[in-house]
Write an enzyme that holds these catalytic residues in place. Structure first.
Site, PDB file in Angstrom:
ATOM      1  N   ASN A  94     -10.727  -2.748  -6.067  1.00  0.00           N
ATOM      2  CA  ASN A  94      -9.969  -1.732  -6.799  1.00  0.00           C
ATOM      3  C   ASN A  94     -10.600  -1.319  -8.127  1.00  0.00           C
ATOM      4  O   ASN A  94     -10.198  -0.313  -8.724  1.00  0.00           O
ATOM      5  CB  ASN A  94      -8.530  -2.193  -7.049  1.00  0.00           C
ATOM      6  CG  ASN A  94      -7.665  -2.178  -5.808  1.00  0.00           C
ATOM      7  OD1 ASN A  94      -6.664  -2.892  -5.720  1.00  0.00           O
ATOM      8  ND2 ASN A  94      -8.035  -1.366  -4.823  1.00  0.00           N
ATOM      9  N   ASP A  98       0.834  -1.200   0.000  1.00  0.00           N
ATOM     10  CA  ASP A  98       0.000   0.000   0.000  1.00  0.00           C
ATOM     11  C   ASP A  98       0.874   1.258   0.000  1.00  0.00           C
ATOM     12  O   ASP A  98       1.975   1.260   0.564  1.00  0.00           O
ATOM     13  CB  ASP A  98      -0.899  -0.013   1.237  1.00  0.00           C
ATOM     14  CG  ASP A  98      -2.044   0.972   1.130  1.00  0.00           C
ATOM     15  OD1 ASP A  98      -2.356   1.409   0.005  1.00  0.00           O
ATOM     16  OD2 ASP A  98      -2.630   1.315   2.169  1.00  0.00           O
TER      17      ASP A  98
END
Length: 241
Positions: free
Chosen positions: A67, A19
């Site tokens: 996503n 991330d």
């Protein structure tokens, strides 16, 4: 399952939630995709560090089922990056004895990308070094739902008795059925959540939430985290004598 106790061996299987690529790029006044490209280059360094650290399995979270909610530009850019990355790295993975696998639902992915994924898995199937698993269009809940559907089909067709279904049965239907559960899960970028990653498999994993953004995550920091894993008291519900 590893034995209980302190000062044990390092983790055999490390999973990473990579991330912070977008924030890393924003901090530099660049578009988010610039950060994703930098993050892809970082993967190579971490894969290369695994043998010296006795990490046999590395699983990385590349793209989640959630996503798809990002902008079309970012999603399209990521899919292009995945195609380029797999095509570019394939031969090197073979040379470096890295076995590549993909987990996740491939249905929504484009045919060219799926073809590259299949080719990478086939080309590295004989490799006996680091096992690199890339989670692409992956979600833990989605994986369990798909596994449960396959399990239910086997019960309906008489291949499996309902009374034989237990916590040892379901993992055989998961995408990760040939992998050991992760010993250590690392999340970069300062967020302290697991984001639907390896929900079943990480029931007894150790977690490290670190502030480092993924493109800044080095092999040295990776070594530090895997080293500290051996200092943890792994009891699995038991009591250390």
């Amino acid at each position: 399952m590893a034995q209980t106790g302190r000062n044990g061996p390092g983790p055999r299987h490390v999973a990473i939630i990579m991330d912070g690529n977008g924030r890393w790029a924003t901090q530099r006044g660049r578009p988010r995709l610039f950060g994703h490209h930098a993050g892809a280059r970082r993967v190579r360094e971490i894969v290369e560090a695994c043998p010296a650290l006795n990490v046999d399995y590395l699983t990385i979270f590349a793209f989640s089922t959630e996503n798809w909610k990002r902008t079309q530009v970012e999603v399209a850019g990521l899919m292009s990056l995945f195609r380029r990355y797999i095509f570019k790295e394939m031969q090197d993975f073979v040379k470096e004895n890295v076995r590549v696998r993909f987990i996740g639902d491939r249905v929504k992915l484009d045919r060219k990308l799926i073809g590259l994924m299949d080719e990478a898995e086939a080309m590295t199937a004989h490799c006996t070094g680091t096992n690199l698993t890339i989670a692409l269009n992956y979600g833990g809940r989605d994986e369990v739902a798909r596994a449960t559907k396959r399990l239910a089909e086997d019960v309906a067709k008489g291949r499996l008795k309902p009374e034989d279904v237990d916590e040892e049965t379901l993992p055989k239907y998961l995408d990760t059925c040939v992998l050991p559960d992760p010993d250590l899960v690392i999340r970069t970028s300062g967020e302290a959540r697991i984001s639907n990653f390896l929900l079943w498999q990480s029931a007894y994993s150790e977690y490290e939430f670190i502030d480092t953004l993924w493109p800044d995550f080095t092999a040295e920091e990776f070594a530090r985290l895997t080293g500290s894993y051996g200092l943890r008291d792994r009891r699995y519900g038991a009591v250390t004598a």
